[in-house]
Design an enzyme around this catalytic site. Structure first.
Site, PDB file in Angstrom:
ATOM      1  N   THR A 295       1.026  -6.590 -11.161  1.00 42.27           N
ATOM      2  CA  THR A 295      -0.007  -6.843 -12.199  1.00 42.27           C
ATOM      3  C   THR A 295      -0.330  -5.546 -12.958  1.00 42.27           C
ATOM      4  OG1 THR A 295      -1.736  -6.615 -10.519  1.00 42.27           O
ATOM      5  CG2 THR A 295      -1.052  -8.866 -11.096  1.00 42.27           C
TER       6      THR A 295
ATOM      7  N   PRO B 147       1.380 -11.129 -14.802  1.00 45.32           N
ATOM      8  CA  PRO B 147       0.339 -11.833 -14.051  1.00 45.32           C
ATOM      9  C   PRO B 147       0.834 -12.209 -12.660  1.00 45.32           C
ATOM     10  CG  PRO B 147       1.203 -13.232 -15.830  1.00 45.32           C
ATOM     11  CD  PRO B 147       1.850 -11.901 -15.981  1.00 45.32           C
ATOM     12  N   ASP B 148      -0.117 -12.225 -11.692  1.00 47.38           N
ATOM     13  CA  ASP B 148       0.295 -12.719 -10.374  1.00 47.38           C
ATOM     14  C   ASP B 148       0.170 -14.240 -10.413  1.00 47.38           C
ATOM     15  OD1 ASP B 148      -2.796 -11.921  -8.520  1.00 47.38           O
ATOM     16  OD2 ASP B 148      -2.345 -13.400 -10.083  1.00 47.38           O
ATOM     17  N   PHE B 149       0.160 -14.885  -9.265  1.00 42.36           N
ATOM     18  CA  PHE B 149       0.160 -16.351  -9.254  1.00 42.36           C
ATOM     19  C   PHE B 149      -1.231 -16.928  -9.033  1.00 42.36           C
ATOM     20  CE2 PHE B 149       4.633 -17.118  -9.537  1.00 42.36           C
ATOM     21  CZ  PHE B 149       5.217 -15.966  -9.028  1.00 42.36           C
ATOM     22  N   ARG B 150      -1.980 -16.317  -8.083  1.00 42.17           N
ATOM     23  CA  ARG B 150      -3.188 -17.023  -7.617  1.00 42.17           C
ATOM     24  C   ARG B 150      -4.506 -16.337  -7.972  1.00 42.17           C
ATOM     25  NH1 ARG B 150       1.042 -17.673  -4.334  1.00 42.17           N
ATOM     26  NH2 ARG B 150       1.662 -19.812  -3.810  1.00 42.17           N
TER      27      ARG B 150
ATOM     28  N   GLN C  60       8.482 -10.542  -2.522  1.00 44.34           N
ATOM     29  CA  GLN C  60       8.494 -11.928  -2.991  1.00 44.34           C
ATOM     30  C   GLN C  60       8.697 -11.955  -4.505  1.00 44.34           C
ATOM     31  OE1 GLN C  60       5.117 -14.190  -0.704  1.00 44.34           O
ATOM     32  NE2 GLN C  60       4.564 -12.031  -0.912  1.00 44.34           N
ATOM     33  N   ASN C  61       8.690 -10.771  -5.124  1.00 44.27           N
ATOM     34  CA  ASN C  61       8.680 -10.717  -6.576  1.00 44.27           C
ATOM     35  C   ASN C  61      10.065 -10.949  -7.171  1.00 44.27           C
ATOM     36  OD1 ASN C  61       6.036 -10.149  -6.219  1.00 44.27           O
ATOM     37  ND2 ASN C  61       6.201  -7.959  -6.652  1.00 44.27           N
TER      38      ASN C  61
ATOM     39  N   ASP D 220      10.585 -10.025 -10.451  1.00 41.83           N
ATOM     40  CA  ASP D 220      10.582  -9.253 -11.701  1.00 41.83           C
ATOM     41  C   ASP D 220      11.585  -8.098 -11.677  1.00 41.83           C
ATOM     42  OD1 ASP D 220       7.362  -8.144 -10.521  1.00 41.83           O
ATOM     43  OD2 ASP D 220       9.314  -7.215 -10.132  1.00 41.83           O
TER      44      ASP D 220
ATOM     45  N   HIS E 264      12.478 -14.141  -2.503  1.00 43.34           N
ATOM     46  CA  HIS E 264      12.351 -15.340  -3.348  1.00 43.34           C
ATOM     47  C   HIS E 264      13.355 -15.305  -4.485  1.00 43.34           C
ATOM     48  CE1 HIS E 264       8.073 -16.180  -1.688  1.00 43.34           C
ATOM     49  NE2 HIS E 264       9.042 -16.339  -0.801  1.00 43.34           N
TER      50      HIS E 264
ATOM     51  N   CYS F 262      31.573 -26.145 -16.817  1.00 43.18           N
ATOM     52  CA  CYS F 262      31.366 -27.607 -16.655  1.00 43.18           C
ATOM     53  C   CYS F 262      30.187 -28.117 -17.478  1.00 43.18           C
ATOM     54  CB  CYS F 262      31.136 -27.928 -15.169  1.00 43.18           C
ATOM     55  SG  CYS F 262      29.463 -27.545 -14.644  1.00 43.18           S
TER      56      CYS F 262
ATOM     57  N   ASN G 219      -4.632  -4.234  -0.841  1.00 42.97           N
ATOM     58  CA  ASN G 219      -4.790  -5.477  -1.588  1.00 42.97           C
ATOM     59  C   ASN G 219      -6.235  -5.615  -2.056  1.00 42.97           C
ATOM     60  OD1 ASN G 219      -3.150  -7.915  -2.306  1.00 42.97           O
ATOM     61  ND2 ASN G 219      -4.884  -8.954  -1.341  1.00 42.97           N
TER      62      ASN G 219
HETATM   63  N1  APR Z   1      -4.766  -4.736  -7.075  1.00 41.71           N
HETATM   64  C1  APR Z   1      -4.935  -5.237  -5.826  1.00 41.71           C
HETATM   65  N2  APR Z   1      -4.631  -6.508  -5.482  1.00 41.71           N
HETATM   66  C2  APR Z   1      -4.142  -7.308  -6.465  1.00 41.71           C
HETATM   67  C3  APR Z   1      -3.937  -6.870  -7.797  1.00 41.71           C
HETATM   68  C4  APR Z   1      -4.273  -5.514  -8.078  1.00 41.71           C
HETATM   69  N3  APR Z   1      -4.105  -5.003  -9.311  1.00 41.71           N
HETATM   70  N4  APR Z   1      -3.436  -7.914  -8.519  1.00 41.71           N
HETATM   71  C5  APR Z   1      -3.348  -8.967  -7.681  1.00 41.71           C
HETATM   72  N5  APR Z   1      -3.768  -8.599  -6.444  1.00 41.71           N
HETATM   73  C6  APR Z   1      -3.786  -9.417  -5.234  1.00 41.71           C
HETATM   74  C7  APR Z   1      -4.454 -10.755  -5.410  1.00 41.71           C
HETATM   75  O1  APR Z   1      -5.833 -10.643  -5.127  1.00 41.71           O
HETATM   76  C8  APR Z   1      -3.730 -11.589  -4.354  1.00 41.71           C
HETATM   77  O2  APR Z   1      -4.316 -11.399  -3.072  1.00 41.71           O
HETATM   78  O3  APR Z   1      -2.431  -9.685  -4.923  1.00 41.71           O
HETATM   79  C9  APR Z   1      -2.322 -10.984  -4.340  1.00 41.71           C
HETATM   80  C10 APR Z   1      -1.333 -11.793  -5.173  1.00 41.71           C
HETATM   81  O4  APR Z   1      -1.188 -13.038  -4.550  1.00 41.71           O
HETATM   82  P1  APR Z   1      -0.357 -14.198  -5.284  1.00 41.71           P
HETATM   83  O5  APR Z   1      -0.755 -14.291  -6.709  1.00 41.71           O
HETATM   84  O6  APR Z   1      -0.433 -15.419  -4.415  1.00 41.71           O
HETATM   85  O7  APR Z   1       1.152 -13.648  -5.280  1.00 41.71           O
HETATM   86  P2  APR Z   1       2.158 -13.652  -4.061  1.00 41.71           P
HETATM   87  O8  APR Z   1       1.455 -13.400  -2.779  1.00 41.71           O
HETATM   88  O9  APR Z   1       3.257 -12.729  -4.431  1.00 41.71           O
HETATM   89  O10 APR Z   1       2.712 -15.175  -4.089  1.00 41.71           O
HETATM   90  C11 APR Z   1       3.699 -15.495  -3.152  1.00 41.71           C
HETATM   91  O11 APR Z   1       3.956 -17.672  -4.138  1.00 41.71           O
HETATM   92  O12 APR Z   1       4.249 -19.070  -5.922  1.00 41.71           O
HETATM   93  C12 APR Z   1       4.887 -18.412  -4.940  1.00 41.71           C
HETATM   94  O13 APR Z   1       7.115 -17.748  -5.041  1.00 41.71           O
HETATM   95  C13 APR Z   1       5.853 -17.423  -5.525  1.00 41.71           C
HETATM   96  O14 APR Z   1       6.501 -15.288  -4.623  1.00 41.71           O
HETATM   97  C14 APR Z   1       5.384 -16.084  -4.959  1.00 41.71           C
HETATM   98  C15 APR Z   1       4.633 -16.510  -3.712  1.00 41.71           C
END
Ligand code: APR
Length: 257
Positions: free
Chosen positions: A8, A13-16, A86-87, A89, A106, A141, A202
């Site tokens: 991020t 963007p992350d996922f959740r 898991q990334n 990118d 992944h 194909c 985290n």
């Molecule tokens: N600093 C600290 N923590 C952060 C930051 C940041 N700048 N940005 C995001 N986070 C934390 C979020 O609070 C969350 O706990 O990183 C974590 C990201 O979690 P997810 O968005 O769930 O990403 P991830 O754990 O990689 O997801 C796992 O889910 O959808 C599937 O395959 C996809 O690989 C992905 C897997």
């Protein structure tokens, strides 16, 4: 162990994360629920939503950040047994961590496979199509070609099973920028010996750091770059990080120009 939270700060963007996470921003795709964008059934019915997302995530649009270069410095110092990410990118490779030290659990855009004849291709072959909003098709194909990103329900890459020997051998585990929500990756956090310190960097407590802490767990909560910087200060590696990042920036600038 790394997740979307280490990218991020690079602008991906992350996922959740509520609001900013990808899964809160899929309204423009006509899919029934967020994870469907990584499900084969929906991909075969309509690959467009995935490829629209792939266009955003395709390697080359973003650069590694401080957290990636810390992991690279661990490798340069001969301290990195393996980086399980898991990334998708590709920023770990872009930071100069050699593929043999990486487990891209992944999958990756670096290669792609035809969904009909199963032929393998370099991911680069389809960058043009993806950037032009065209669904890539197999030259042999005409089947739809899918980047080797692991979709829900798909087998993880063979390299993932290196964990069977890596985790018992580890003498320190970092868990950085992940919600530890997705199996089987998340369970790796419990695969190190009980004598091995586990360090979570985290925004918030996740997985066993939240509900099954060990006596020697350490949690550095807050922004991932801030957390890594704190560790770098304690290790007295500030200079080396600055030198490494300057050198890598010059390499990437030269490559861009
Ligand atoms: N600093 C600290 N923590 C952060 C930051 C940041 N700048 N940005 C995001 N986070 C934390 C979020 O609070 C969350 O706990 O990183 C974590 C990201 O979690 P997810 O968005 O769930 O990403 P991830 O754990 O990689 O997801 C796992 O889910 O959808 C599937 O395959 C996809 O690989 C992905 C897997």
């Amino acid at each position: 162990m790394a997740g979307a939270g280490i990218s991020t700060p690079s602008g991906i963007p992350d996922f959740r994360s509520p609001g900013s996470g990808l899964y809160s921003n899929l309204q423009q795709y006509d899919i029934p629920y967020p994870e469907a964008i990584f499900e084969l059934m929906y991909f075969f019915a309509n690959p467009k939503p995935f490829f629209t997302l792939a266009k955003e995530l395709y390697p080359g649009n973003y650069r590694p950040n401080y957290a990636h270069y810390f992991l690279r410095l661990l490798h340069d110092k001969g301290l990195l047994l393996r980086l399980y990410t898991q990334n998708i990118d590709g920023l770990e490779r872009a930071a100069g961590i050699p593929p043999d030290r990486l487990v891209e659990a992944h999958g990756t855009f670096a290669t792609a496979t035809c969904t009909v004849c199963r032929r393998k291709f370099p991911g680069e072959d389809f960058r043009g199509d993806v950037m032009a909003d065209k669904v890539p098709h197999c030259r042999a194909c005409t089947g739809v070609v899918k980047p080797d990103i692991v979709f829900f329900g798909e087998e993880l890459p063979q390299r993932f099973f290196l964990h069977l020997t890596d985790f018992p051998m580890a003498d320190l585990l970092f868990v950085i920028g992940t919600s530890l929500e997705v199996e089987p990756f998340a369970s790796l956090a419990g695969a190190v010996r009980s004598s091995v310190p586990r360090v979570l960097i985290n925004r918030d407590l996740v997985g066993p750091f939240a509900w099954r802490q060990r006596h020697n767990d350490v949690a550095q909560l807050g922004d991932v770059v801030g957390g890594v910087e704190t560790l770098v200060e304690l290790l007295d590696w500030k200079e080396e990080m600055e030198t490494l990042m300057q050198k890598e920036k010059e390499k990437l600038d030269a490559k861009d120009s």
